[in-house]
Design an enzyme around this catalytic site. Structure first.
Site, PDB file in Angstrom:
ATOM      1  N   LYS A  92     -32.305 -38.767  20.064  1.00  0.00           N
ATOM      2  CA  LYS A  92     -32.768 -40.026  19.466  1.00  0.00           C
ATOM      3  C   LYS A  92     -32.739 -41.210  20.444  1.00  0.00           C
ATOM      4  O   LYS A  92     -33.513 -42.148  20.304  1.00  0.00           O
ATOM      5  CB  LYS A  92     -31.939 -40.368  18.221  1.00  0.00           C
ATOM      6  CG  LYS A  92     -32.279 -39.520  17.013  1.00  0.00           C
ATOM      7  CD  LYS A  92     -31.547 -40.026  15.778  1.00  0.00           C
ATOM      8  CE  LYS A  92     -31.899 -39.216  14.548  1.00  0.00           C
ATOM      9  NZ  LYS A  92     -31.341 -39.800  13.312  1.00  0.00           N
ATOM     10  N   ASP A 128     -35.001 -44.351   9.909  1.00  0.00           N
ATOM     11  CA  ASP A 128     -33.700 -44.213   9.232  1.00  0.00           C
ATOM     12  C   ASP A 128     -33.327 -45.505   8.496  1.00  0.00           C
ATOM     13  O   ASP A 128     -32.640 -45.469   7.473  1.00  0.00           O
ATOM     14  CB  ASP A 128     -32.600 -43.873  10.247  1.00  0.00           C
ATOM     15  CG  ASP A 128     -32.641 -42.408  10.671  1.00  0.00           C
ATOM     16  OD1 ASP A 128     -33.099 -41.566   9.869  1.00  0.00           O
ATOM     17  OD2 ASP A 128     -32.224 -42.107  11.803  1.00  0.00           O
TER      18      ASP A 128
HETATM   19  P1  NAP Z   1     -22.387 -39.548  15.272  1.00  0.00           P
HETATM   20  O1  NAP Z   1     -23.327 -40.304  16.137  1.00  0.00           O
HETATM   21  O2  NAP Z   1     -21.646 -38.392  15.845  1.00  0.00           O
HETATM   22  O3  NAP Z   1     -21.324 -40.611  14.693  1.00  0.00           O
HETATM   23  C1  NAP Z   1     -20.257 -40.223  13.875  1.00  0.00           C
HETATM   24  C2  NAP Z   1     -19.244 -41.342  13.778  1.00  0.00           C
HETATM   25  O4  NAP Z   1     -18.181 -40.876  12.966  1.00  0.00           O
HETATM   26  C3  NAP Z   1     -18.619 -41.772  15.110  1.00  0.00           C
HETATM   27  O5  NAP Z   1     -18.308 -43.139  15.058  1.00  0.00           O
HETATM   28  C4  NAP Z   1     -17.353 -40.928  15.149  1.00  0.00           C
HETATM   29  O6  NAP Z   1     -16.308 -41.500  15.927  1.00  0.00           O
HETATM   30  C5  NAP Z   1     -16.942 -40.970  13.702  1.00  0.00           C
HETATM   31  N1  NAP Z   1     -16.068 -39.857  13.375  1.00  0.00           N
HETATM   32  C6  NAP Z   1     -16.292 -38.541  13.609  1.00  0.00           C
HETATM   33  N2  NAP Z   1     -15.252 -37.808  13.155  1.00  0.00           N
HETATM   34  C7  NAP Z   1     -14.362 -38.691  12.643  1.00  0.00           C
HETATM   35  C8  NAP Z   1     -13.075 -38.553  12.054  1.00  0.00           C
HETATM   36  N3  NAP Z   1     -12.522 -37.351  11.883  1.00  0.00           N
HETATM   37  N4  NAP Z   1     -12.435 -39.677  11.643  1.00  0.00           N
HETATM   38  C9  NAP Z   1     -12.989 -40.879  11.819  1.00  0.00           C
HETATM   39  N5  NAP Z   1     -14.205 -41.083  12.392  1.00  0.00           N
HETATM   40  C10 NAP Z   1     -14.876 -39.994  12.781  1.00  0.00           C
HETATM   41  O7  NAP Z   1     -23.132 -38.967  13.998  1.00  0.00           O
HETATM   42  P2  NAP Z   1     -24.356 -39.654  13.206  1.00  0.00           P
HETATM   43  O8  NAP Z   1     -25.639 -39.147  13.736  1.00  0.00           O
HETATM   44  O9  NAP Z   1     -24.121 -41.112  13.165  1.00  0.00           O
HETATM   45  O10 NAP Z   1     -24.187 -39.006  11.752  1.00  0.00           O
HETATM   46  C11 NAP Z   1     -23.071 -39.336  10.990  1.00  0.00           C
HETATM   47  C12 NAP Z   1     -23.185 -38.806   9.567  1.00  0.00           C
HETATM   48  O11 NAP Z   1     -24.324 -39.370   8.916  1.00  0.00           O
HETATM   49  C13 NAP Z   1     -23.355 -37.294   9.482  1.00  0.00           C
HETATM   50  O12 NAP Z   1     -22.608 -36.848   8.397  1.00  0.00           O
HETATM   51  C14 NAP Z   1     -24.832 -37.120   9.213  1.00  0.00           C
HETATM   52  O13 NAP Z   1     -25.110 -35.942   8.485  1.00  0.00           O
HETATM   53  C15 NAP Z   1     -25.114 -38.347   8.362  1.00  0.00           C
HETATM   54  N6  NAP Z   1     -26.521 -38.773   8.440  1.00  0.00           N
HETATM   55  C16 NAP Z   1     -27.261 -38.728   7.300  1.00  0.00           C
HETATM   56  C17 NAP Z   1     -28.574 -39.137   7.314  1.00  0.00           C
HETATM   57  C18 NAP Z   1     -29.388 -39.076   6.065  1.00  0.00           C
HETATM   58  O14 NAP Z   1     -30.626 -39.138   6.147  1.00  0.00           O
HETATM   59  N7  NAP Z   1     -28.774 -39.022   4.902  1.00  0.00           N
HETATM   60  C19 NAP Z   1     -29.151 -39.604   8.512  1.00  0.00           C
HETATM   61  C20 NAP Z   1     -28.357 -39.640   9.667  1.00  0.00           C
HETATM   62  C21 NAP Z   1     -27.033 -39.219   9.612  1.00  0.00           C
HETATM   63  P3  NAP Z   1     -16.110 -41.080  17.479  1.00  0.00           P
HETATM   64  O15 NAP Z   1     -17.266 -41.691  18.194  1.00  0.00           O
HETATM   65  O16 NAP Z   1     -14.803 -41.652  17.804  1.00  0.00           O
HETATM   66  O17 NAP Z   1     -16.162 -39.572  17.515  1.00  0.00           O
END
Ligand code: NAP
Length: 305
Positions: A92, A128
């Protein structure tokens, strides 16, 4: 009204009708999604059902693309006439380097999830933000927002917070340096966006009008986890909306607990559909069949359980 591809119709010939028996023929055109991995993507399910409902001779395919192959893949997909693409993890941000141009919104978010081929190259945008806003309507306008996590999806949520005129956007992360980098990374300084670590939650919870989980806590291996405890949820105002971006399981542990406390909840399925619908509207220049797309995903997810 969504953004339109700047040169609509340059590469997409939307008049094409499918063969009567629905077969792929020499005229069938392609859309798709690039990612690594991409096998888990639900986009083919909702887009193929939408294209069939619209009676268009297109197919939407998942294309697994390794990071090192991104440029080659984009050039090759353009060369074989793919007119529109979705972009998922991990491309992305990296895809920005391969675009001819991008929308102001994508520039602000710093990430692209939708591409459109023009005669000058790939044009990118971010749907998004629209997807996140889709189920909210006026519900969250002017509400202070609390965003849990500061990764990729949080960027779209913060951009949406601006659209909602949120007077404050508090972003919570587990790594102080990452949160600080997140707040500072926006192209223009964002008034009202403040970064915190999780220790600040007790002060932030009572002020929140909209709480958004953008962490993976509640899905996959962390299916039984929740980013907020019972105690945390009880500290929220009764009028709060708890929004979890996760769409499987439905509901997540967070939303289950919030509902038990009588709080309003929203899961991530409508966002998933909303971002896909906006992408389809950009490619087609016509309304996407949102109800068809939602039903396709609900059926698929129910069968997958
Ligand atoms: P990402 O870039 O990996 O970001 C995840 C975030 O969560 C980071 O800030 C990470 O912190 C934090 N995190 C991960 N594990 C954690 C834990 N155990 N405790 C506290 N914080 C934690 O992922 P993303 O692309 O943003 O996606 C995140 C979520 O949104 C996923 O569940 C995804 O399925 C969902 N999502 C849904 C849609 C939809 O259309 N509904 C669209 C996009 C994403 P660190 O950086 O410190 O690891």
């Amino acid at each position: 009204m969504p953004l339109l591809c700047p040169l609509p119709g340059q590469s997409l010939q939307w008049g094409t009708t499918p063969a009567k028996d629905g077969m792929i023929t020499g005229r069938t055109k392609l859309l798709g999604v690039i990612g690594d991995p991409v096998g888990h993507s639900l986009s083919p399910v909702m887009h193929n059902r939408a294209l069939a409902a619209l009676e268009l001779d297109y197919r939407y395919l998942p294309f697994p693309v390794k990071p090192a192959d991104l440029g080659t893949a984009l050039a090759g997909l353009a060369a074989v006439g793919v007119g529109g693409l979705n972009v998922t993890i991990p491309h992305k941000v990296a895809v920005l380097a391969h675009l001819h141009d991008l929308s102001p919104l994508a520039r602000q978010v710093g990430a692209v999830n939708t591409l459109c081929w023009t005669d000058q190259g790939w044009w990118g945008t971010n749907t998004d933000v629209a997807g996140f806003l889709a189920p909210l309507g006026q519900r969250a306008v002017g509400q202070p927002m609390l965003v849990l996590g500061c990764g990729g999806a949080a960027r779209a949520v913060v951009a949406a917070g601006r659209e909602l005129d949120c007077p404050a956007i508090h972003v919570v992360g587990r790594d102080a340096a990452k949160v600080a980098a997140f707040v500072e990374s926006w192209p223009q300084p964002l008034a009202g966006v403040q970064g915190h670590t999780w220790e600040a939650l007790p002060q932030l919870l009572p002020t929140a009008g909209l709480v958004v989980n953008t962490t993976p806590l509640g899905m996959g291996a962390a299916r039984d986890a929740s980013p907020l405890s019972w105690e945390d949820l009880q500290a929220l105002p009764a009028s709060v909306l708890v929004y979890d971006l996760i769409y499987t399981p439905r509901p997540t542990r967070l939303l289950q607990m919030a509902a038990q406390l009588g709080l309003e909840t929203q899961d991530g399925l409508a966002m998933l559909v909303g971002q896909g619908a906006e992408a389809l509207e950009i490619w087609l220049g016509r309304p996407a069949p949102v109800a068809v797309m939602t039903a396709a995903l609900e059926t698929h997810l129910a069968q997958a359980i």
